[in-house]
Design a protein around this motif. Sequence first.
Motif, PDB file in Angstrom:
ATOM      1  N   SER A  17       1.983   8.852  -6.233  1.00  0.00           N
ATOM      2  CA  SER A  17       2.432  10.225  -6.429  1.00  0.00           C
ATOM      3  C   SER A  17       3.299  10.532  -7.037  1.00  0.00           C
ATOM      4  CB  SER A  17       2.863  10.173  -4.686  1.00  0.00           C
ATOM      5  OG  SER A  17       3.488  11.368  -4.462  1.00  0.00           O
ATOM      6  N   LYS A  18       4.313   9.920  -7.360  1.00  0.00           N
ATOM      7  CA  LYS A  18       5.365  10.067  -8.318  1.00  0.00           C
ATOM      8  C   LYS A  18       4.671  10.345  -9.771  1.00  0.00           C
ATOM      9  CE  LYS A  18       9.608  10.398  -9.920  1.00  0.00           C
ATOM     10  NZ  LYS A  18      10.547  11.526  -9.666  1.00  0.00           N
ATOM     11  N   PHE A  19       3.648   9.460 -10.132  1.00  0.00           N
ATOM     12  CA  PHE A  19       3.519   9.580 -11.408  1.00  0.00           C
ATOM     13  C   PHE A  19       2.435  10.561 -11.764  1.00  0.00           C
ATOM     14  CE2 PHE A  19      -0.505   8.788 -14.058  1.00  0.00           C
ATOM     15  CZ  PHE A  19      -0.001   8.571 -15.413  1.00  0.00           C
ATOM     16  N   MET A  20       1.696  11.158 -10.437  1.00  0.00           N
ATOM     17  CA  MET A  20       0.910  12.455 -10.734  1.00  0.00           C
ATOM     18  C   MET A  20       1.931  13.748 -10.599  1.00  0.00           C
ATOM     19  SD  MET A  20      -2.372  11.461  -8.444  1.00  0.00           S
ATOM     20  CE  MET A  20      -2.890  13.087  -8.940  1.00  0.00           C
ATOM     21  N   PHE A  34       0.637  -1.254  -0.109  1.00  0.00           N
ATOM     22  CA  PHE A  34      -0.085  -0.036  -0.007  1.00  0.00           C
ATOM     23  C   PHE A  34       1.056   1.152   0.053  1.00  0.00           C
ATOM     24  CE2 PHE A  34      -2.311   3.421   2.516  1.00  0.00           C
ATOM     25  CZ  PHE A  34      -3.540   3.244   1.472  1.00  0.00           C
ATOM     26  N   ILE A  35       1.977   1.506   0.803  1.00  0.00           N
ATOM     27  CA  ILE A  35       2.864   2.441   0.979  1.00  0.00           C
ATOM     28  C   ILE A  35       3.586   2.601  -0.592  1.00  0.00           C
ATOM     29  CG2 ILE A  35       4.783   3.222   2.071  1.00  0.00           C
ATOM     30  CD1 ILE A  35       2.612   3.369   3.812  1.00  0.00           C
ATOM     31  N   LEU A  36       4.073   1.624  -0.912  1.00  0.00           N
ATOM     32  CA  LEU A  36       4.536   1.612  -2.354  1.00  0.00           C
ATOM     33  C   LEU A  36       3.755   1.838  -3.569  1.00  0.00           C
ATOM     34  CD1 LEU A  36       6.758  -1.670  -2.181  1.00  0.00           C
ATOM     35  CD2 LEU A  36       7.818   0.594  -2.376  1.00  0.00           C
ATOM     36  N   LEU A  37       2.539   1.545  -3.593  1.00  0.00           N
ATOM     37  CA  LEU A  37       1.475   2.076  -4.209  1.00  0.00           C
ATOM     38  C   LEU A  37       1.129   3.504  -4.106  1.00  0.00           C
ATOM     39  CD1 LEU A  37      -0.466   1.355  -6.596  1.00  0.00           C
ATOM     40  CD2 LEU A  37      -2.138   0.818  -4.660  1.00  0.00           C
ATOM     41  N   ILE A  38       1.155   4.070  -3.127  1.00  0.00           N
ATOM     42  CA  ILE A  38       0.985   5.422  -2.832  1.00  0.00           C
ATOM     43  C   ILE A  38       2.309   6.301  -3.439  1.00  0.00           C
ATOM     44  CG2 ILE A  38       0.892   7.288  -0.920  1.00  0.00           C
ATOM     45  CD1 ILE A  38      -1.090   5.598   0.562  1.00  0.00           C
ATOM     46  N   LEU A  39       3.412   5.766  -3.118  1.00  0.00           N
ATOM     47  CA  LEU A  39       4.660   6.435  -3.576  1.00  0.00           C
ATOM     48  C   LEU A  39       4.650   6.641  -5.162  1.00  0.00           C
ATOM     49  CD1 LEU A  39       7.496   4.940  -1.247  1.00  0.00           C
ATOM     50  CD2 LEU A  39       6.370   7.350  -1.235  1.00  0.00           C
TER      51      LEU A  39
END
Length: 194
Positions: free
Chosen positions: A20-23, A12-17
């Motif tokens: 976030s990077k993509f956005m 979940f943390i990796l997915l958020i990162l």
Amino acid sequence: MDFNTIIYFIIFILLILVVSKFMNTSASEHNHQSKPNSKIQSYPQNQCADERISKTEREFKNVVNFLQNEVSLRYGKNKNEKGYQQELDGRLSVLNERYGYDVHYEAVNGKHRVDFVVNRNIGIEMKVHRGGTQVQKELFSQITDYAQYCTKMIGLVVNVTNDDADVLRLEILDKLKYQHAITSKNYEIIVLNV
């Protein structure tokens, strides 16, 4: 906390990162593309900051850049204006090869004869400076007269004297600012030392 919960939490943390990077990347690209006039287009031998620049303006900039940076003419003790024009005529073929521009030598419009016309809207009037103020007077008269036939004008002065090219150019520009047939953004004076 069991092992599965920890794994899910890390994913979940990796997915958020990643999201976030993509956005951030997507937002910065969007902002760069949405700014008017921020894109720099590269034209051969020329960079124009405004992508909405008119076709005629782009052509004018390309011709001015070519004449200032790529054209040199050979000095001839007995060479007259016609001789320099014929030499330039050969050099201007590069504009056709590079950009597809249509260049006419001694284009006639009524009683007026413009030395060169590029794409039917950019006139080039050549003068040979041998001293004195004759070139300034002739360019003033011809640029004023030819403004009704050509959207843009270039006064190309072949300087066969030891006169300073920059001073000569500024003197001609100073004289031209008092004519009202063509605005200063629609003409350029180029002095070539030979």
